[in-house]
Design a protein around this motif. Sequence first.
Motif, PDB file in Angstrom:
ATOM      1  N   PRO A   1      27.055   1.669   8.935  1.00 51.27           N
ATOM      2  CA  PRO A   1      26.692   1.967   7.547  1.00 51.27           C
ATOM      3  C   PRO A   1      26.696   0.678   6.724  1.00 51.27           C
ATOM      4  CG  PRO A   1      28.487   3.379   8.321  1.00 51.27           C
ATOM      5  CD  PRO A   1      28.317   2.287   9.325  1.00 51.27           C
ATOM      6  N   ALA A   2      26.129   0.744   5.531  1.00 55.21           N
ATOM      7  CA  ALA A   2      26.156  -0.403   4.630  1.00 55.21           C
ATOM      8  C   ALA A   2      27.601  -0.773   4.312  1.00 55.21           C
ATOM      9  CB  ALA A   2      25.397  -0.076   3.346  1.00 55.21           C
ATOM     10  N   ALA A   3      27.821  -2.051   3.962  1.00 50.95           N
ATOM     11  CA  ALA A   3      29.180  -2.517   3.672  1.00 50.95           C
ATOM     12  C   ALA A   3      29.832  -1.694   2.567  1.00 50.95           C
ATOM     13  CB  ALA A   3      29.149  -3.995   3.284  1.00 50.95           C
ATOM     14  N   ALA A   4      29.058  -1.278   1.575  1.00 52.52           N
ATOM     15  CA  ALA A   4      29.607  -0.482   0.473  1.00 52.52           C
ATOM     16  C   ALA A   4      30.087   0.882   0.926  1.00 52.52           C
ATOM     17  CB  ALA A   4      28.565  -0.322  -0.625  1.00 52.52           C
ATOM     18  N   ASP A   5      29.708   1.295   2.148  1.00 49.09           N
ATOM     19  CA  ASP A   5      30.104   2.599   2.682  1.00 49.09           C
ATOM     20  C   ASP A   5      31.173   2.480   3.756  1.00 49.09           C
ATOM     21  OD1 ASP A   5      28.300   4.032   1.072  1.00 49.09           O
ATOM     22  OD2 ASP A   5      26.660   3.624   2.457  1.00 49.09           O
ATOM     23  N   ARG A   6      31.772   1.284   3.887  1.00 53.52           N
ATOM     24  CA  ARG A   6      32.865   1.081   4.852  1.00 53.52           C
ATOM     25  C   ARG A   6      34.056   0.471   4.122  1.00 53.52           C
ATOM     26  NH1 ARG A   6      31.027  -2.968   8.236  1.00 53.52           N
ATOM     27  NH2 ARG A   6      28.998  -3.205   7.241  1.00 53.52           N
ATOM     28  N   VAL A   7      34.607   1.216   3.189  1.00 50.71           N
ATOM     29  CA  VAL A   7      35.577   0.703   2.227  1.00 50.71           C
ATOM     30  C   VAL A   7      37.008   0.974   2.697  1.00 50.71           C
ATOM     31  CG1 VAL A   7      36.432   0.876  -0.140  1.00 50.71           C
ATOM     32  CG2 VAL A   7      33.964   0.991   0.328  1.00 50.71           C
ATOM     33  N   VAL A   8      37.835  -0.072   2.642  1.00 48.08           N
ATOM     34  CA  VAL A   8      39.283   0.066   2.877  1.00 48.08           C
ATOM     35  C   VAL A   8      40.002  -0.514   1.661  1.00 48.08           C
ATOM     36  CG1 VAL A   8      41.236  -0.493   4.359  1.00 48.08           C
ATOM     37  CG2 VAL A   8      38.956  -0.191   5.356  1.00 48.08           C
ATOM     38  N   ARG A   9      40.932   0.239   1.129  1.00 49.37           N
ATOM     39  CA  ARG A   9      41.819  -0.257   0.078  1.00 49.37           C
ATOM     40  C   ARG A   9      43.222  -0.333   0.682  1.00 49.37           C
ATOM     41  NH1 ARG A   9      39.843  -0.325  -4.946  1.00 49.37           N
ATOM     42  NH2 ARG A   9      41.833   0.077  -5.948  1.00 49.37           N
ATOM     43  N   TRP A  10      43.893  -1.493   0.499  1.00 52.49           N
ATOM     44  CA  TRP A  10      45.168  -1.683   1.191  1.00 52.49           C
ATOM     45  C   TRP A  10      46.065  -2.609   0.395  1.00 52.49           C
ATOM     46  CZ3 TRP A  10      47.119  -6.274   3.438  1.00 52.49           C
ATOM     47  CH2 TRP A  10      46.264  -7.389   3.351  1.00 52.49           C
TER      48      TRP A  10
ATOM     49  N   SER B   1      39.845  15.414  21.922  1.00 47.59           N
ATOM     50  CA  SER B   1      38.666  14.745  22.467  1.00 47.59           C
ATOM     51  C   SER B   1      38.344  13.552  21.583  1.00 47.59           C
ATOM     52  CB  SER B   1      37.464  15.692  22.489  1.00 47.59           C
ATOM     53  OG  SER B   1      37.722  16.817  23.298  1.00 47.59           O
ATOM     54  N   GLY B   2      37.538  12.648  22.089  1.00 44.62           N
ATOM     55  CA  GLY B   2      37.146  11.506  21.284  1.00 44.62           C
ATOM     56  C   GLY B   2      36.265  11.928  20.119  1.00 44.62           C
ATOM     57  N   LEU B   3      36.465  11.281  18.983  1.00 50.16           N
ATOM     58  CA  LEU B   3      35.548  11.470  17.861  1.00 50.16           C
ATOM     59  C   LEU B   3      34.297  10.670  18.197  1.00 50.16           C
ATOM     60  CD1 LEU B   3      35.068  12.539  14.917  1.00 50.16           C
ATOM     61  CD2 LEU B   3      35.878  10.294  14.148  1.00 50.16           C
ATOM     62  N   ASP B   4      33.234  11.353  18.588  1.00 50.58           N
ATOM     63  CA  ASP B   4      32.061  10.659  19.114  1.00 50.58           C
ATOM     64  C   ASP B   4      30.950  10.488  18.089  1.00 50.58           C
ATOM     65  OD1 ASP B   4      31.260  13.283  18.920  1.00 50.58           O
ATOM     66  OD2 ASP B   4      30.709  13.506  21.033  1.00 50.58           O
ATOM     67  N   LYS B   5      31.136  10.988  16.883  1.00 49.46           N
ATOM     68  CA  LYS B   5      30.091  10.806  15.874  1.00 49.46           C
ATOM     69  C   LYS B   5      30.638  11.009  14.473  1.00 49.46           C
ATOM     70  CE  LYS B   5      27.519  14.145  17.434  1.00 49.46           C
ATOM     71  NZ  LYS B   5      26.377  15.095  17.589  1.00 49.46           N
ATOM     72  N   ILE B   6      29.954  10.419  13.522  1.00 43.91           N
ATOM     73  CA  ILE B   6      30.133  10.721  12.106  1.00 43.91           C
ATOM     74  C   ILE B   6      28.821  11.349  11.683  1.00 43.91           C
ATOM     75  CG2 ILE B   6      30.644   9.829   9.799  1.00 43.91           C
ATOM     76  CD1 ILE B   6      31.987   7.423  11.132  1.00 43.91           C
TER      77      ILE B   6
ATOM     78  N   THR C   1      25.503   7.851   4.786  1.00 43.98           N
ATOM     79  CA  THR C   1      24.564   8.365   3.780  1.00 43.98           C
ATOM     80  C   THR C   1      23.174   8.610   4.352  1.00 43.98           C
ATOM     81  OG1 THR C   1      24.007   6.106   3.108  1.00 43.98           O
ATOM     82  CG2 THR C   1      25.814   7.194   1.932  1.00 43.98           C
ATOM     83  N   SER C   2      22.974   8.283   5.633  1.00 41.87           N
ATOM     84  CA  SER C   2      21.651   8.432   6.244  1.00 41.87           C
ATOM     85  C   SER C   2      21.448   9.863   6.745  1.00 41.87           C
ATOM     86  CB  SER C   2      21.495   7.460   7.415  1.00 41.87           C
ATOM     87  OG  SER C   2      22.210   7.933   8.548  1.00 41.87           O
ATOM     88  N   GLY C   3      20.233  10.143   7.171  1.00 45.00           N
ATOM     89  CA  GLY C   3      19.929  11.442   7.751  1.00 45.00           C
ATOM     90  C   GLY C   3      20.166  11.502   9.240  1.00 45.00           C
ATOM     91  N   ASN C   4      20.713  10.448   9.826  1.00 46.60           N
ATOM     92  CA  ASN C   4      20.985  10.398  11.262  1.00 46.60           C
ATOM     93  C   ASN C   4      22.486  10.302  11.520  1.00 46.60           C
ATOM     94  OD1 ASN C   4      18.157  10.232  11.981  1.00 46.60           O
ATOM     95  ND2 ASN C   4      18.224   8.101  11.254  1.00 46.60           N
ATOM     96  N   ASP C   5      22.914  10.869  12.643  1.00 52.10           N
ATOM     97  CA  ASP C   5      24.323  10.773  13.018  1.00 52.10           C
ATOM     98  C   ASP C   5      24.659   9.350  13.446  1.00 52.10           C
ATOM     99  OD1 ASP C   5      24.401  13.493  12.650  1.00 52.10           O
ATOM    100  OD2 ASP C   5      24.334  13.982  14.790  1.00 52.10           O
ATOM    101  N   ILE C   6      25.849   8.871  13.024  1.00 48.65           N
ATOM    102  CA  ILE C   6      26.429   7.674  13.629  1.00 48.65           C
ATOM    103  C   ILE C   6      27.159   8.154  14.870  1.00 48.65           C
ATOM    104  CG2 ILE C   6      28.090   5.800  13.345  1.00 48.65           C
ATOM    105  CD1 ILE C   6      27.644   6.003  10.327  1.00 48.65           C
ATOM    106  N   GLN C   7      26.733   7.719  16.050  1.00 45.30           N
ATOM    107  CA  GLN C   7      27.306   8.281  17.261  1.00 45.30           C
ATOM    108  C   GLN C   7      27.553   7.208  18.301  1.00 45.30           C
ATOM    109  OE1 GLN C   7      24.502  11.275  18.391  1.00 45.30           O
ATOM    110  NE2 GLN C   7      22.898   9.826  18.914  1.00 45.30           N
ATOM    111  N   CYS C   8      28.439   7.545  19.241  1.00 45.11           N
ATOM    112  CA  CYS C   8      28.816   6.600  20.287  1.00 45.11           C
ATOM    113  C   CYS C   8      27.616   6.292  21.180  1.00 45.11           C
ATOM    114  CB  CYS C   8      29.944   7.171  21.135  1.00 45.11           C
ATOM    115  SG  CYS C   8      31.527   7.229  20.274  1.00 45.11           S
ATOM    116  N   THR C   9      27.573   5.051  21.662  1.00 46.99           N
ATOM    117  CA  THR C   9      26.511   4.614  22.565  1.00 46.99           C
ATOM    118  C   THR C   9      27.116   3.886  23.753  1.00 46.99           C
ATOM    119  OG1 THR C   9      26.268   2.551  21.329  1.00 46.99           O
ATOM    120  CG2 THR C   9      24.825   4.380  20.709  1.00 46.99           C
TER     121      THR C   9
END
Length: 355
Positions: free
Chosen positions: A229-238, A331-336, A255-263
Amino acid sequence: MGETSYPFSATSSTGGSEMVSQLQWQKMNHMQGDRIDFRLTAATYATGALPFAAKVLNGKTVEIQPGRAIVGGFFYELDAPLTVAIAANPGDKARLDTIVLRADMAKGSVNLAAVQGQPAAQPIAPQPLRVLGQVWEMVLYEVQVPAANGAVVLFARLQFDAPPRIHSPWNSGDTAKFIEPNSFIYDLNVNGGGSQREQFRGRDGLVTARDLGGMRTFTTTVGNVNFQPAAADRVVRWRWIAPNVVYFAMRVSNTSGNDIQCTNGNWYINLELPQPVNGKATGAFTGYVENTTWAGGYPYMTQVVAMPWAGDTATVHCFTPSRKAAGEGMSGLDKIPARSNLYLSGTYESTSFAY
């Protein structure tokens, strides 16, 4: 007169005083606190090497070694060993006494003294007196006085001077190389390039004790997947919340119409943390996937557990309860899924120390 102030070079009609009485001196000076005039800058000290070191003679008398101190605003120095007698305890109940430095305004001096407690089944040591203009005490030792005149036992209650806290505008780590050991230093981040923080230089080196400003930010990397995802969508506050301890809260938004999934044959998603995890005793972090469109075959809400493998690492691996059967465990989380959010948070030990 309602207003009094001192010391000035001359007495004034507006309340200023040139002379300082004994009581005025104490009122002015006691605010610096009671302490022994010695700074603990070494990692360890041998028994008997500290000021006011003590030992028991003949089971009933305590010998105190030389030292200097501030007590109730007054300076005290002992330049040769001095003994303090502990009162007998012939009864059937133990007692707790104290050995104190006592500033006595009536006597006009500071002296060593033993303060006798009350025999009891659960004895309590007497609290030090602290009355301006009268008696002010600082405890050096708690003394266990057994029943039937048993031999007394000492417990040190020594309180020492400390190095002053230092402020640094920036680069506090470099400045800390030249301050006394066992000191605090504050990075004020005057140049705005980082975080305001408190650090401590001790036996384990320089370590951040805690962040003092707002949360820090970090852009995580999502591993084992087909796209980021875009950097603005991978936010960590710590932030550092204690020496070597990190708190974080993470949001990864697809935010896309496609799954982020393991490859490439991978079966779980990795996430990068802002600081490495001490993997010698691994933990786990909890979170969830919020999937409001029910995309990717995932339900509306899915629990996520993320954990590092053994060894020092900044990567955690994400798992979720099996969607096939509860009996299959995790099980493994294989997609967002498309248009979903992954949230994760936790507290962990980092790798500031070499153990």
